[in-house]
Design a protein around this motif. Structure first.
Motif, PDB file in Angstrom:
ATOM      1  N   ILE A   1       0.847  -1.196   0.000  1.00  0.00           N
ATOM      2  CA  ILE A   1       0.000   0.000   0.000  1.00  0.00           C
ATOM      3  C   ILE A   1       0.881   1.245   0.000  1.00  0.00           C
ATOM      4  O   ILE A   1       0.638   2.195  -0.759  1.00  0.00           O
ATOM      5  N   ALA A   2       1.929   1.245   0.815  1.00  0.00           N
ATOM      6  CA  ALA A   2       2.841   2.394   0.865  1.00  0.00           C
ATOM      7  C   ALA A   2       3.464   2.647  -0.505  1.00  0.00           C
ATOM      8  O   ALA A   2       3.553   3.795  -0.955  1.00  0.00           O
ATOM      9  N   LEU A   3       3.870   1.594  -1.180  1.00  0.00           N
ATOM     10  CA  LEU A   3       4.485   1.740  -2.498  1.00  0.00           C
ATOM     11  C   LEU A   3       3.510   2.324  -3.514  1.00  0.00           C
ATOM     12  O   LEU A   3       3.873   3.195  -4.312  1.00  0.00           O
TER      13      LEU A   3
ATOM     14  N   TYR B   1       0.595   9.170  -5.258  1.00  0.00           N
ATOM     15  CA  TYR B   1       0.412  10.434  -4.530  1.00  0.00           C
ATOM     16  C   TYR B   1       1.772  10.896  -3.976  1.00  0.00           C
ATOM     17  O   TYR B   1       1.935  11.027  -2.767  1.00  0.00           O
ATOM     18  N   PRO B   2       2.752  11.110  -4.833  1.00  0.00           N
ATOM     19  CA  PRO B   2       4.098  11.426  -4.345  1.00  0.00           C
ATOM     20  C   PRO B   2       4.112  12.686  -3.471  1.00  0.00           C
ATOM     21  O   PRO B   2       3.605  13.732  -3.891  1.00  0.00           O
TER      22      PRO B   2
ATOM     23  N   PHE C   1       4.322   7.514   7.941  1.00  0.00           N
ATOM     24  CA  PHE C   1       2.862   7.653   7.887  1.00  0.00           C
ATOM     25  C   PHE C   1       2.242   8.014   9.231  1.00  0.00           C
ATOM     26  O   PHE C   1       1.120   8.503   9.284  1.00  0.00           O
ATOM     27  N   ASN C   2       2.962   7.799  10.324  1.00  0.00           N
ATOM     28  CA  ASN C   2       2.476   8.216  11.637  1.00  0.00           C
ATOM     29  C   ASN C   2       2.817   9.664  11.933  1.00  0.00           C
ATOM     30  O   ASN C   2       2.135  10.309  12.719  1.00  0.00           O
ATOM     31  N   GLU C   3       3.873  10.155  11.330  1.00  0.00           N
ATOM     32  CA  GLU C   3       4.363  11.462  11.742  1.00  0.00           C
ATOM     33  C   GLU C   3       4.306  12.542  10.672  1.00  0.00           C
ATOM     34  O   GLU C   3       4.689  13.668  10.934  1.00  0.00           O
ATOM     35  N   SER C   4       3.840  12.220   9.494  1.00  0.00           N
ATOM     36  CA  SER C   4       3.726  13.220   8.431  1.00  0.00           C
ATOM     37  C   SER C   4       2.262  13.497   8.143  1.00  0.00           C
ATOM     38  O   SER C   4       1.380  12.855   8.709  1.00  0.00           O
ATOM     39  N   GLY C   5       2.037  14.397   7.245  1.00  0.00           N
ATOM     40  CA  GLY C   5       0.681  14.732   6.840  1.00  0.00           C
ATOM     41  C   GLY C   5       0.616  14.875   5.334  1.00  0.00           C
ATOM     42  O   GLY C   5       1.602  14.696   4.631  1.00  0.00           O
ATOM     43  N   GLY C   6      -0.558  15.188   4.848  1.00  0.00           N
ATOM     44  CA  GLY C   6      -0.735  15.403   3.417  1.00  0.00           C
ATOM     45  C   GLY C   6      -1.520  14.285   2.764  1.00  0.00           C
ATOM     46  O   GLY C   6      -1.937  13.315   3.410  1.00  0.00           O
TER      47      GLY C   6
ATOM     48  N   GLN D   1      -4.205   9.041   2.154  1.00  0.00           N
ATOM     49  CA  GLN D   1      -4.521   7.925   1.247  1.00  0.00           C
ATOM     50  C   GLN D   1      -4.028   6.602   1.842  1.00  0.00           C
ATOM     51  O   GLN D   1      -4.725   5.587   1.782  1.00  0.00           O
ATOM     52  N   PHE D   2      -2.822   6.617   2.394  1.00  0.00           N
ATOM     53  CA  PHE D   2      -2.256   5.409   3.002  1.00  0.00           C
ATOM     54  C   PHE D   2      -3.179   4.874   4.096  1.00  0.00           C
ATOM     55  O   PHE D   2      -3.544   3.692   4.085  1.00  0.00           O
ATOM     56  N   TRP D   3      -3.560   5.741   5.033  1.00  0.00           N
ATOM     57  CA  TRP D   3      -4.392   5.274   6.146  1.00  0.00           C
ATOM     58  C   TRP D   3      -5.781   4.844   5.671  1.00  0.00           C
ATOM     59  O   TRP D   3      -6.359   3.897   6.204  1.00  0.00           O
TER      60      TRP D   3
END
Length: 154
Positions: free
Chosen positions: A18-20, A26-27, A75-80, A85-87
């Motif tokens: 999913i992360a990939l 969604y870079p 993914f726990n500490e960033s936003g955007g 989309q990841f979560w």
């Protein structure tokens, strides 16, 4: 239900997939250069390879915890959009991972509980301060907590 390495590693591989997808579709180029994004993707691909072909001495839940930390830190500490989309995709895939703010937990507890948490705080304290995700007061407290942990575990 008791957790086992095989099932947990398969679940983590799904999260890496999913992360990939997210990194490619969604870079997060608003705070990551294209070169760094490419490096990040290679890291995730390497972690997946490690999980698909584990060395026997690392085929345990303790070692898997380090991979989980690696995979979810961004993914726990960033936003955007990429993070959201990841979560969303994690939830859609019915994977039981939960978004958490580990720095907030350390600040509330006023203590670093283990080596992994120590390494995590060490890794994020500067970028969090630069991105103003923590206040100057929180940064000073985290530095103090790092020092306390170092003193206790010399």
């Amino acid at each position: 239900m008791k957790r086992n390495y095989k099932e947990e590693s398969e679940k983590l591989i799904k999260a890496i997939d999913i992360a990939l997808v997210v990194f490619k579709d969604y870079p997060p180029l608003h705070h990551m250069t294209a070169t760094f994004l490419e490096h990040t993707i290679k890291c995730y691909e390497g972690w997946k390879e490690d999980l698909l072909n584990p060395k026997p001495q690392y085929e345990n839940l303790g070692s898997l915890k380090y991979h989980i930390d690696d995979v979810f830190t961004y993914f726990n500490e960033s936003g955007g959009e990429a993070v959201e989309q990841f979560w969303g995709m994690i939830k859609e895939a019915e994977l039981d991972y939960v978004r958490e703010n580990r720095v907030l937990k350390v600040l509330k507890r006023k203590k670093i509980k283990d080596r992994q948490e120590y390494e995590y705080v060490t890794d994020v304290i500067i970028p969090f301060a630069q991105q103003q995700l923590i206040t100057e007061e929180e940064e000073l407290l985290l530095k103090e907590l790092l020092g306390q942990f170092e003193k206790k575990h010399k």
